[in-house]
Design a protein around this motif. Structure first.
Motif, PDB file in Angstrom:
ATOM      1  N   CYS A  28     -14.743 -48.432 -42.588  1.00  0.00           N
ATOM      2  CA  CYS A  28     -13.516 -48.971 -43.189  1.00  0.00           C
ATOM      3  C   CYS A  28     -13.691 -49.218 -44.680  1.00  0.00           C
ATOM      4  N   GLY A  29     -14.197 -48.203 -45.394  1.00  0.00           N
ATOM      5  CA  GLY A  29     -14.387 -48.309 -46.841  1.00  0.00           C
ATOM      6  C   GLY A  29     -13.215 -47.719 -47.585  1.00  0.00           C
ATOM      7  N   ASN A  30     -13.561 -47.157 -48.766  1.00  0.00           N
ATOM      8  CA  ASN A  30     -12.573 -46.625 -49.694  1.00  0.00           C
ATOM      9  C   ASN A  30     -11.513 -45.709 -49.080  1.00  0.00           C
ATOM     10  N   ILE A  31     -11.963 -44.655 -48.392  1.00  0.00           N
ATOM     11  CA  ILE A  31     -11.021 -43.624 -47.947  1.00  0.00           C
ATOM     12  C   ILE A  31     -10.240 -44.059 -46.707  1.00  0.00           C
ATOM     13  N   SER A  32     -10.700 -45.121 -46.037  1.00  0.00           N
ATOM     14  CA  SER A  32      -9.998 -45.553 -44.814  1.00  0.00           C
ATOM     15  C   SER A  32      -8.567 -45.988 -45.113  1.00  0.00           C
ATOM     16  N   ASP A  52     -16.703 -51.145 -38.317  1.00  0.00           N
ATOM     17  CA  ASP A  52     -17.592 -50.939 -39.466  1.00  0.00           C
ATOM     18  C   ASP A  52     -18.851 -51.760 -39.202  1.00  0.00           C
ATOM     19  N   ILE A  53     -19.975 -51.365 -39.814  1.00  0.00           N
ATOM     20  CA  ILE A  53     -21.160 -52.229 -39.699  1.00  0.00           C
ATOM     21  C   ILE A  53     -20.912 -53.527 -40.459  1.00  0.00           C
ATOM     22  N   ASP A  54     -19.973 -53.508 -41.385  1.00  0.00           N
ATOM     23  CA  ASP A  54     -19.524 -54.716 -42.077  1.00  0.00           C
ATOM     24  C   ASP A  54     -18.255 -55.199 -41.350  1.00  0.00           C
ATOM     25  N   ALA A  55     -18.428 -56.194 -40.464  1.00  0.00           N
ATOM     26  CA  ALA A  55     -17.319 -56.631 -39.602  1.00  0.00           C
ATOM     27  C   ALA A  55     -16.132 -57.141 -40.414  1.00  0.00           C
ATOM     28  N   GLY A  56     -16.413 -57.727 -41.577  1.00  0.00           N
ATOM     29  CA  GLY A  56     -15.338 -58.252 -42.426  1.00  0.00           C
ATOM     30  C   GLY A  56     -14.411 -57.136 -42.904  1.00  0.00           C
ATOM     31  N   ARG A  57     -15.011 -55.995 -43.285  1.00  0.00           N
ATOM     32  CA  ARG A  57     -14.207 -54.849 -43.737  1.00  0.00           C
ATOM     33  C   ARG A  57     -13.319 -54.336 -42.610  1.00  0.00           C
ATOM     34  N   ALA A  58     -13.895 -54.245 -41.413  1.00  0.00           N
ATOM     35  CA  ALA A  58     -13.130 -53.752 -40.265  1.00  0.00           C
ATOM     36  C   ALA A  58     -11.959 -54.688 -39.972  1.00  0.00           C
ATOM     37  N   SER A  72     -17.468 -53.967 -34.097  1.00  0.00           N
ATOM     38  CA  SER A  72     -18.594 -53.077 -34.380  1.00  0.00           C
ATOM     39  C   SER A  72     -18.297 -51.659 -33.882  1.00  0.00           C
ATOM     40  N   PRO A  73     -19.057 -50.650 -34.384  1.00  0.00           N
ATOM     41  CA  PRO A  73     -18.895 -49.288 -33.853  1.00  0.00           C
ATOM     42  C   PRO A  73     -19.119 -49.239 -32.336  1.00  0.00           C
ATOM     43  N   GLU A  74     -20.076 -50.028 -31.834  1.00  0.00           N
ATOM     44  CA  GLU A  74     -20.341 -50.030 -30.382  1.00  0.00           C
ATOM     45  C   GLU A  74     -19.109 -50.522 -29.615  1.00  0.00           C
ATOM     46  N   THR A  89     -17.499 -42.914 -42.152  1.00  0.00           N
ATOM     47  CA  THR A  89     -18.694 -43.568 -42.694  1.00  0.00           C
ATOM     48  C   THR A  89     -19.261 -42.728 -43.839  1.00  0.00           C
ATOM     49  N   ILE A  90     -20.316 -43.222 -44.470  1.00  0.00           N
ATOM     50  CA  ILE A  90     -20.951 -42.469 -45.555  1.00  0.00           C
ATOM     51  C   ILE A  90     -21.637 -41.215 -44.977  1.00  0.00           C
ATOM     52  N   PRO A  91     -21.804 -40.159 -45.789  1.00  0.00           N
ATOM     53  CA  PRO A  91     -22.350 -38.908 -45.264  1.00  0.00           C
ATOM     54  C   PRO A  91     -23.650 -39.071 -44.475  1.00  0.00           C
ATOM     55  N   ALA A  92     -24.556 -39.940 -44.922  1.00  0.00           N
ATOM     56  CA  ALA A  92     -25.842 -40.094 -44.231  1.00  0.00           C
ATOM     57  C   ALA A  92     -25.662 -40.595 -42.804  1.00  0.00           C
ATOM     58  N   PHE A 193     -21.871 -31.196 -52.530  1.00  0.00           N
ATOM     59  CA  PHE A 193     -21.623 -31.631 -51.153  1.00  0.00           C
ATOM     60  C   PHE A 193     -20.426 -32.576 -51.053  1.00  0.00           C
ATOM     61  N   ASP A 194     -20.102 -33.285 -52.151  1.00  0.00           N
ATOM     62  CA  ASP A 194     -18.969 -34.211 -52.085  1.00  0.00           C
ATOM     63  C   ASP A 194     -17.645 -33.474 -52.272  1.00  0.00           C
ATOM     64  N   LEU A 195     -17.569 -32.601 -53.267  1.00  0.00           N
ATOM     65  CA  LEU A 195     -16.295 -31.934 -53.557  1.00  0.00           C
ATOM     66  C   LEU A 195     -16.298 -30.456 -53.179  1.00  0.00           C
TER      67      LEU A 195
HETATM   68  N1  LIG Z   1     -13.571 -42.200 -51.576  1.00  0.00           N
HETATM   69  C1  LIG Z   1     -12.883 -41.073 -51.595  1.00  0.00           C
HETATM   70  O1  LIG Z   1     -12.016 -40.850 -52.457  1.00  0.00           O
HETATM   71  C2  LIG Z   1     -13.105 -40.032 -50.521  1.00  0.00           C
HETATM   72  C3  LIG Z   1     -12.203 -38.969 -50.470  1.00  0.00           C
HETATM   73  C4  LIG Z   1     -12.329 -38.049 -49.461  1.00  0.00           C
HETATM   74  C5  LIG Z   1     -13.356 -38.155 -48.561  1.00  0.00           C
HETATM   75  N2  LIG Z   1     -14.273 -39.156 -48.656  1.00  0.00           N
HETATM   76  C6  LIG Z   1     -15.370 -39.195 -47.666  1.00  0.00           C
HETATM   77  O2  LIG Z   1     -15.164 -40.298 -46.832  1.00  0.00           O
HETATM   78  C7  LIG Z   1     -16.432 -40.842 -46.410  1.00  0.00           C
HETATM   79  C8  LIG Z   1     -16.494 -42.298 -46.772  1.00  0.00           C
HETATM   80  O3  LIG Z   1     -16.326 -42.418 -48.175  1.00  0.00           O
HETATM   81  P1  LIG Z   1     -15.862 -43.797 -48.805  1.00  0.00           P
HETATM   82  O4  LIG Z   1     -15.596 -43.507 -50.246  1.00  0.00           O
HETATM   83  O5  LIG Z   1     -14.788 -44.405 -47.980  1.00  0.00           O
HETATM   84  O6  LIG Z   1     -17.222 -44.626 -48.668  1.00  0.00           O
HETATM   85  P2  LIG Z   1     -17.391 -46.220 -48.656  1.00  0.00           P
HETATM   86  O7  LIG Z   1     -18.804 -46.515 -48.972  1.00  0.00           O
HETATM   87  O8  LIG Z   1     -16.314 -46.843 -49.489  1.00  0.00           O
HETATM   88  O9  LIG Z   1     -17.105 -46.590 -47.116  1.00  0.00           O
HETATM   89  C9  LIG Z   1     -17.949 -46.231 -46.058  1.00  0.00           C
HETATM   90  C10 LIG Z   1     -17.885 -47.313 -45.002  1.00  0.00           C
HETATM   91  O10 LIG Z   1     -18.693 -46.921 -43.885  1.00  0.00           O
HETATM   92  C11 LIG Z   1     -19.409 -48.046 -43.434  1.00  0.00           C
HETATM   93  N3  LIG Z   1     -20.588 -47.578 -42.721  1.00  0.00           N
HETATM   94  C12 LIG Z   1     -21.725 -47.039 -43.232  1.00  0.00           C
HETATM   95  N4  LIG Z   1     -22.576 -46.710 -42.242  1.00  0.00           N
HETATM   96  C13 LIG Z   1     -21.954 -47.028 -41.081  1.00  0.00           C
HETATM   97  C14 LIG Z   1     -22.322 -46.913 -39.716  1.00  0.00           C
HETATM   98  N5  LIG Z   1     -23.502 -46.398 -39.349  1.00  0.00           N
HETATM   99  N6  LIG Z   1     -21.447 -47.346 -38.765  1.00  0.00           N
HETATM  100  C15 LIG Z   1     -20.245 -47.869 -39.137  1.00  0.00           C
HETATM  101  N7  LIG Z   1     -19.843 -48.004 -40.431  1.00  0.00           N
HETATM  102  C16 LIG Z   1     -20.692 -47.588 -41.380  1.00  0.00           C
HETATM  103  C17 LIG Z   1     -19.722 -48.864 -44.669  1.00  0.00           C
HETATM  104  O11 LIG Z   1     -19.984 -50.221 -44.360  1.00  0.00           O
HETATM  105  C18 LIG Z   1     -18.420 -48.675 -45.476  1.00  0.00           C
HETATM  106  O12 LIG Z   1     -17.459 -49.672 -45.195  1.00  0.00           O
HETATM  107  C19 LIG Z   1     -17.505 -39.984 -47.080  1.00  0.00           C
HETATM  108  O13 LIG Z   1     -17.918 -38.989 -46.204  1.00  0.00           O
HETATM  109  C20 LIG Z   1     -16.759 -39.355 -48.267  1.00  0.00           C
HETATM  110  O14 LIG Z   1     -17.310 -38.099 -48.597  1.00  0.00           O
HETATM  111  C21 LIG Z   1     -14.150 -40.130 -49.599  1.00  0.00           C
END
Ligand SMILES: NC(=O)c1ccc[n+]([C@@H]2O[C@H](COP(=O)([O-])OP(=O)(O)OC[C@H]3O[C@@H](n4cnc5c(N)ncnc54)[C@H](O)[C@@H]3O)[C@@H](O)[C@H]2O)c1
Length: 382
Positions: A28-32, A52-58, A72-74, A89-92, A193-195
């Motif tokens: 539940c980060g930026n793109i959510s 999200d692993i960050d419950a506050g964000r979720a 939580s994801p679980e 979530t993040i790519p990793a 890898f991002d764009l």
């Molecule tokens: N930001 C953008 O403009 C944008 C645009 C298109 C696509 N994306 C893609 O979206 C994905 C997320 O990007 P973002 O910018 O939202 O990143 P972000 O860091 O803002 O958000 C990622 C979220 O995932 C959570 N997270 C990390 N590991 C986790 C896990 N194991 N289980 C549950 N939650 C977990 C983090 O706590 C965080 O809230 C990436 O793959 C990115 O390439 C981002």
């Protein structure tokens, strides 16, 4: 519970089609924000859980978009009515989160890239095939009016036979605006890898699979500084090339010249031109769902502007196409197999930059059918 082999084969039929498809957003980060804003307006899906692993964000995202539960994801995977996980979530973490969802019997929509490396991408697709669930993957911008109109124009012969492509993405990099940009400069990210997935998925959609690539890469600086948000001023490590120039050859005989750079003060992005035997087509920004197309035929002094036709409903459109395809037992368009090919292509580009040699590609995928001009995720499927 989640998907089954029968469901993947479309055998659940009409009874399931009556009820919106239960979805959980994990990450539940930026793109959510973009996903949730759209998904809650699409009648074929219902977002039941934010995790999200960050419950506050979720919790905050669930409250902001009227989603009934968070945690939580679980907990998301334990939800009996969640049938598809939208993995933001993040790519990793993409492969690990997706794999857990598949193990729980859920279909998965992944943000790009599909996985951090080719082997884990392949393992994910094999796991899903074995479990009888689907994997879809961003970018779904290829389903937008802009790229679908480009496909229709090319199919109608507007540029003759497509023979080459030129793409350009350059700028100073996302650390100026992203509050947590480290992951964008870590292994598995960088401009390629991002764009790259946007540009390479457009070419995959228009040309089909690539067969070999060559590339030159470089990195201007080993560290960068966060430019915005609460951690502004923090220095972090750059682990990947921030400039990548590549040549790709496609199975259909086409060639492409590609540039992905975050080492440029000048910003130029969204440049994709497809040249055919009779004309060049300028395609709208592959990171957008809409935009005019332009065609220039031999001898033309000016571009002819052509409006795009079709849906431009934004991120999450691919989830709707996937849900409808699951119900109908048809292939979904933004497929895991296409994303795996794009992942292999990006990995081969990175490898070529290190080896100074052409790198071959092995994976292939079926070209998805074009979307109808009246396809609309805002209207419930019949
Ligand atoms: N930001 C953008 O403009 C944008 C645009 C298109 C696509 N994306 C893609 O979206 C994905 C997320 O990007 P973002 O910018 O939202 O990143 P972000 O860091 O803002 O958000 C990622 C979220 O995932 C959570 N997270 C990390 N590991 C986790 C896990 N194991 N289980 C549950 N939650 C977990 C983090 O706590 C965080 O809230 C990436 O793959 C990115 O390439 C981002």
């Amino acid at each position: 519970m989640g998907g089954s082999a029968a469901e993947a084969a479309g055998q659940t039929g009409r009874a399931a089609a009556a009820k919106p498809f239960g979805v959980a957003v994990v990450g539940c980060g930026n793109i959510s924000k973009q996903y949730l804003k759209n998904l809650v307006t699409f009648p074929d899906v219902q977002v039941l859980f934010c995790a999200d692993i960050d419950a506050g964000r979720a919790k905050a995202q669930a409250a902001a978009y009227g989603v009934p539960a968070s945690g939580s994801p679980e907990q998301a995977l334990d939800h009996p009515d969640v049938r598809l996980v939208v993995n933001l979530t993040i790519p990793a973490a993409h492969a690990e989160v997706a794999s857990a969802a598949i193990a729980a019997g859920k279909h998965v929509w992944n943000e790009k890239p599909l996985a951090p490396d080719v082997a884990s991408g392949r393992a994910l697709l094999d796991q899903a095939a074995h479990a009888g669930v689907r994997v879809g993957c961003a970018p779904d911008t290829v389903l937008g009016a802009g790229i679908q109109s480009a496909r229709r124009l090319i199919a109608a012969g507007a540029i003759g036979t497509p023979i080459s492509a030129l793409t350009l993405l350059q700028g100073p990099g996302p650390e100026s605006w992203h509050p947590d940009p480290e992951f964008l400069f870590a292994k598995g990210a960088g401009p390629l890898f991002d764009l790259g997935p946007y540009y390479l998925s457009v070419l995959a959609t228009l040309f089909g699979p690539a067969t070999r690539v060559a590339a030159v890469g470089r990195r201007e600086s080993d560290t960068r500084v966060i430019g915005s948000g609460p951690r502004a001023g923090t220095e972090f490590a750059v682990e990947v090339p921030t400039y990548m120039s590549a040549l790709a050859q496609y199975a259909g005989g086409q060639a492409a010249s590609l540039l992905f750079s975050w080492d440029s003060p000048l910003t130029r992005s969204g440049f994709v031109e497809i040249t055919g035997t009779e004309a060049t087509l300028a395609v709208p920004d592959p990171n957008q769902f809409d935009g005019d197309l332009r065609v220039r035929r031999a001898g033309d002094q000016e571009w002819t502007v052509i409006a795009a036709h079709g849906a431009a409903a934004g991120r999450g459109s691919g989830v709707v196409d996937m849900v409808r395809a699951i119900r109908r037992g048809q292939p979904h368009r933004a497929s895991g197999e296409m994303a795996q090919h794009v992942l292999e292509l990006m990995t081969a580009i990175e490898r070529s930059a290190a080896s100074s040699s052409f790198e071959p590609l092995e994976s292939v995928f079926d070209l998805p059918e074009m979307l109808a001009e009246d396809w609309d995720p805002h209207v419930a499927a019949a």
